[in-house]
Design an enzyme around this catalytic site. Structure first.
Site, mmCIF file in Angstrom:
data_model
loop_
_atom_site.group_PDB
_atom_site.id
_atom_site.type_symbol
_atom_site.label_atom_id
_atom_site.label_comp_id
_atom_site.label_asym_id
_atom_site.label_seq_id
_atom_site.Cartn_x
_atom_site.Cartn_y
_atom_site.Cartn_z
ATOM 1 N N GLU A 1 0.824 -1.212 0.000
ATOM 2 C CA GLU A 1 0.000 0.000 0.000
ATOM 3 C C GLU A 1 0.864 1.271 0.000
ATOM 4 O O GLU A 1 0.610 2.186 -0.768
ATOM 5 C CB GLU A 1 -0.909 -0.026 1.239
ATOM 6 C CG GLU A 1 -1.690 1.248 1.504
ATOM 7 C CD GLU A 1 -2.940 1.375 0.645
ATOM 8 O OE1 GLU A 1 -3.200 0.441 -0.141
ATOM 9 O OE2 GLU A 1 -3.624 2.403 0.747
ATOM 10 N N ASP A 2 1.867 1.315 0.859
ATOM 11 C CA ASP A 2 2.574 2.575 1.118
ATOM 12 C C ASP A 2 3.952 2.704 0.472
ATOM 13 O O ASP A 2 4.529 3.788 0.471
ATOM 14 C CB ASP A 2 2.767 2.773 2.633
ATOM 15 C CG ASP A 2 1.435 2.962 3.355
ATOM 16 O OD1 ASP A 2 0.445 3.274 2.665
ATOM 17 O OD2 ASP A 2 1.400 2.794 4.577
#
Ligand code: MN
Length: 730
Positions: free
Chosen positions: A80-81
């Site tokens: 995700e990051d």
């Protein structure tokens, strides 16, 4: 500010506690990889980002999940990051870990604040991920729990959104999965932000009375422990104040103030065995005064989420009521960690992967047609209330409609299992097959090869359409009696068409030979096959025709050489039956056309005579028919021949009755329904009014024999306003 070291140490401790031989090198590799990937990210409080994955991994370790899940927790925000990809993780660790991280990523992308319709789509995604691997959901709940614990760093707006979401989705989910400990903490943390005033009031009240509370709890705990150790019952006992949200909810529901709140305290006694649970219960009731109506036995009747314990509420000398929960360690584990505890247990048992949460997928499929709002509603309120989830002995989860029985379970496994079912075990105990299944039951179907198939009342007992359909199918296929009847008459008709004697099937010498030719072991099987459509009567008779004819020829040759030919054909089945046409035997005429006269419509059982018509074969009349009187006329007499009914005929005969009645409304209906309820096939029903206020109904219908005719005649004459019933005589 929290430090990396604190979190790392505490996570390692949590892992070592239940997995002393854990692969720490691999876990450290994940910590370092995540730390490097999140290098430039900070938590909202300014601490290094890695603290979050470490904390989530610690919660996952507290649940007792495996190494892959811990790795997944450590890496859960990487896709995700950061620039990490599924492939990177699969290569560096393993594909399972990559799948877990991807699953969590999908859940993270779910935006619950959007419109309902879109929410629906996201919730679907969420459940999709969940159905692939339950560990994804467990990691996600751990993630949410840590985020809730550090909610103070978020903006007020975000706090409200996240807390609502927690109350709507995560706390109920934790509850349904039986994870009490997570659920309570999620609820208390949410309450803190959603109703800060109430929360403060509650906590400060509890804080003020903290010393009293602790003194009270110590006294009670001491009393219980002392008694149990005197009795030699090994136990762990502790008291606690019930979680804040549960007190808050009760106050709201009952409209009470905090001072009026009944039971704030709960004590827990954990012992080694179920008998000890009941022993402890006895001692508790002996030590304190029982509050009536508060005892609950969740051991014999577990809650839907698998929770088990004995609950009782008592009052001590201090006059303060408190609840005591008594359970075994295994029950405790399940109460705290729910599905995770179960998952862990299955891992130990080596029952294989947890890939079979197909019920979630089916839940999803079942919801596709309903509209989004309904779906969200049902997820919030009754997440799984319509369904019950049980296990096969091998640990596969089977989802059934709520209220299902072992019958439903058996048919969900396979129709063969259902059809061969003779009994069932639930949680290793024999139960009635109509008993209701509960969530988490382990169901085992007892089958037998000699089972005679489902019973008809299973149709009313079972809950699922699937089971009902399969049972019906069985009856359709296995309705042997009917198939035999049907097949037999078809076979016999074909035998007659070929002028073959029916008695051959009971001939002790011929019968086995013919059956062998047909490749069946008994005639009923032959008939059933014909009735079911597996064999045609033409084919069956064709196969045995030559054998029968050969044998008949042989028999008559024996008779010629052995003894004088019998003059009468009575005892010769072949000859006797050769005359039978349409169920009537015309004596001394080889074969002829037979028709039943329209004037008197004879049926089997009636005394009959035959009249040789010019060109239309033999016409059959009742002996009492006025038209048959001409047989006494010498000129006509030669054309009258004796006829008789062939025996064992079951084919319908048409006849007519004339009813004279007093005209009234509804009479025709009465007549028609009498015929219908007697299962008589009416071919014509006509009425005409007579000038004298009477009516005459002419009914043309089919009966098998005179007995049936007389029975319907009696019924018709019992109808109100029916004056007479006459056999038709045109
Ligand atoms: Mn996270």
């Amino acid at each position: 500010m929290e430090t990396y070291e604190e979190h790392y140490d505490s996570m390692v401790k949590a892992i070592k506690r239940y997995m002393p031989g854990a692969n720490m090198a691999l876990i450290d590799k994940a910590v370092q990889y995540a730390d490097a990937k999140h290098e430039f990210q900070k938590r909202k409080d300014g601490s290094p980002y890695i603290i979050h994955p470490l904390a989530v991994a610690e919660i996952v370790a507290e649940m007792g999940l495996d190494t892959d899940a811990i790795l997944g927790a450590l890496l859960h925000d990487c896709i995700e990051d950061t620039d990490a990809s599924h492939d990177d993780i699969a290569k560096l660790f393993n594909p399972t870990v990559a799948e877990l991280v991807e699953g969590v990523t999908k859940l993270t992308q779910v935006d619950f604040t959007s419109q309902e319709e879109k929410q629906m789509e996201n919730l679907r995604k969420m459940f999709m991920a969940m159905s692939k691997d339950i560990r994804v959901v467990l990691i996600k709940i751990a993630d949410r729990l840590h985020n809730m614990r550090t909610m103070q760093y978020q903006t007020p707006k975000k706090q409200i959104i996240k807390c609502r979401e927690t109350m709507d989705i995560y706390a109920p989910l934790a509850h349904r999965l039986g994870m009490q400990k997570m659920k309570w903490e999620l609820e208390d943390l949410s309450l803190q932000y959603l109703h800060p005033e109430d929360y403060r009031e509650l906590t400060s009240y509890l804080q003020e009375h903290k010393d009293d509370a602790e003194a009270f709890m110590n006294t009670i705990q001491f009393t219980i422990k002392e008694r149990l150790s005197q009795m030699g019952i090994t136990n762990t006992c502790y008291g606690r104040i019930k979680h804040i949200y549960s007190i808050y909810r009760k106050m709201q529901a009952q409209g009470k103030s905090l001072e009026e709140m009944y039971d704030l305290y709960a004590f827990r006694v954990i012992v080694d065995s179920i008998p000890d649970c009941y022993n402890v219960l006895g001692h508790i009731h002996d030590l304190f005064n029982l509050v009536p109506g508060r005892f609950k036995d969740y051991i014999s009747t577990p809650k839907p989420n698998m929770y088990q314990s004995l609950h009782t509420t008592v009052i001590g000398k201090q006059g303060i009521p408190f609840e005591v929960q008594i359970r075994t360690w295994e029950m405790h584990e399940t109460a705290e960690y729910g599905i995770a505890a179960h998952w862990k247990y299955k891992q130990k048992a080596g029952a294989g992967e947890e890939k079979d949460f197909e019920w979630v997928r089916r839940l999803l499929e079942g919801q596709q047609d309903t509209d989004a709002e309904d779906y969200v509603h049902s997820l919030k309120i009754d997440m799984f209330d319509d369904e019950v989830f049980v296990f096969t002995p091998k640990g596969r989860i089977v989802g059934l409609p709520a209220g299902s029985t072992p019958i439903d379970f058996a048919y969900a496994i396979h129709s063969g299992v259902g059809n061969a079912m003779v009994g069932a075990k639930v949680n290793n105990r024999i139960v009635n097959i109509d008993s209701k299944l509960r969530n988490g039951d382990i169901v085992e179907v007892l089958t037998s090869k000699s089972s005679r198939g489902p019973s008809r009342d299973w149709l009313t007992i079972c809950k699922s359409n699937q089971a009902r359909t399969k049972i019906k199918q069985w009856f359709k296929r296995e309705r042997r009696e009917e198939n035999i009847d049907h097949g037999k008459s078809s076979f016999e008709a074909e035998m007659r068409r070929n002028n073959l004697p029916l008695s051959i099937t009971s001939d002790p010498e011929m019968s086995p030979q013919l059956l062998k030719k047909l490749a069946f072991t008994c005639w009923d099987d032959v008939y059933a096959a014909i009735g079911y459509g597996g064999l045609t009567s033409i084919k069956a008779v064709g196969k045995i025709r030559d054998d029968i004819n050969r044998s008949i020829k042989l028999q008559s040759q024996e008779q010629v050489s052995g003894m004088p030919l019998k003059l009468s054909h009575e005892d010769d089945p072949a000859k006797r039956n050769r005359h039978a046409v349409n169920g009537v035997i015309v004596e001394d005429i080889e074969s002829c056309m037979i028709k039943f006269s329209r004037c008197c419509t004879p049926v089997p059982g009636d005394s009959i005579v035959g009249f040789i018509t010019r060109g239309y074969g033999v016409s059959i009349h009742r002996s009492d028919c006025p038209n048959a009187a001409s047989r006494h006329n010498p000129r006509e007499a030669p054309r009258w021949v004796p006829v008789r009914w062939a025996t064992a005929e079951d084919q319908p005969f048409e006849t007519t009755l004339e009813l004279e009645c007093v005209t009234r409304d509804g009479l025709l209906l009465d007549v028609a329904s009498t015929m219908t309820t007697s299962r008589i096939r009416v071919k014509e029903l006509a009425g005409k009014d007579l000038p004298n206020g009477h009516s005459v109904f002419t009914i043309r219908f089919e009966v098998k024999n005179v007995a049936e005719l007389n029975s319907i005649r009696t019924k018709l004459s019992n109808i109100r306003d029916v004056i007479s019933t006459k056999r038709g005589q045109n």
